[in-house]
Design an enzyme around this catalytic site. Sequence first.
Site, PDB file in Angstrom:
ATOM      1  N   GLY A  37      23.980  58.936  -5.098  1.00 19.22           N
ATOM      2  CA  GLY A  37      24.299  59.117  -6.591  1.00 19.22           C
ATOM      3  C   GLY A  37      24.022  57.732  -7.240  1.00 19.22           C
ATOM      4  O   GLY A  37      23.576  57.802  -8.355  1.00 19.22           O
ATOM      5  N   ASP A  38      24.425  56.613  -6.447  1.00 25.86           N
ATOM      6  CA  ASP A  38      23.942  55.152  -7.106  1.00 25.86           C
ATOM      7  C   ASP A  38      22.413  55.221  -7.308  1.00 25.86           C
ATOM      8  O   ASP A  38      21.948  54.925  -8.428  1.00 25.86           O
ATOM      9  CB  ASP A  38      24.433  54.362  -6.018  1.00 25.86           C
ATOM     10  CG  ASP A  38      23.854  52.692  -6.702  1.00 25.86           C
ATOM     11  OD1 ASP A  38      24.324  52.603  -7.902  1.00 25.86           O
ATOM     12  OD2 ASP A  38      23.050  52.015  -5.868  1.00 25.86           O
ATOM     13  N   ALA A  39      21.712  55.721  -6.576  1.00 23.84           N
ATOM     14  CA  ALA A  39      20.241  55.883  -6.580  1.00 23.84           C
ATOM     15  C   ALA A  39      19.690  56.973  -7.949  1.00 23.84           C
ATOM     16  O   ALA A  39      18.960  56.600  -8.757  1.00 23.84           O
ATOM     17  CB  ALA A  39      19.314  55.984  -5.423  1.00 23.84           C
ATOM     18  N   ALA A  92      27.761  58.865  -2.622  1.00 19.34           N
ATOM     19  CA  ALA A  92      27.803  58.107  -3.315  1.00 19.34           C
ATOM     20  C   ALA A  92      26.601  56.942  -3.336  1.00 19.34           C
ATOM     21  O   ALA A  92      26.125  56.682  -4.489  1.00 19.34           O
ATOM     22  CB  ALA A  92      29.087  56.984  -3.290  1.00 19.34           C
TER      23      ALA A  92
END
Length: 130
Positions: free
Chosen positions: A25-27, A22
């Site tokens: 994935g956030d980036a 995550a």
Amino acid sequence: MLGKDCILPPEGARNLNPVVLAFVGDAVYSLYVREKLVLSSDFKTGTLQKLSSEIVSAHGQSGLAAELLPLFTEEEADIFRRGRNARKTARSKHASVSEYNRSTGFEAVLGYLYLTGQYERIDFLLKDRI
């Protein structure tokens, strides 16, 4: 070390903590959203930041996750559930616990896809939804 140089085999990526997936994935999602906004508008940075923050928020990601769930492969759905159910040290200030959990699952899927080099799949999932 971006792109092709950091591709992991699916098994290696699955073995990562879902909160770590995550984190990546956030980036990935933030960059995808920013790129889309910049290339499709002529807004100043303040407006771009506001729009980006709304889309990348836990609330926004949770809604998108609900839309994408039926499109996830079995493997992606498993990564999503692991991310959603993972123990997290942080809490969202502006989203419910369930929204935050869904957004973490969504980010875990994007992190997994990115780290395994499935860039076309990321584009397929996000392209016309932002």
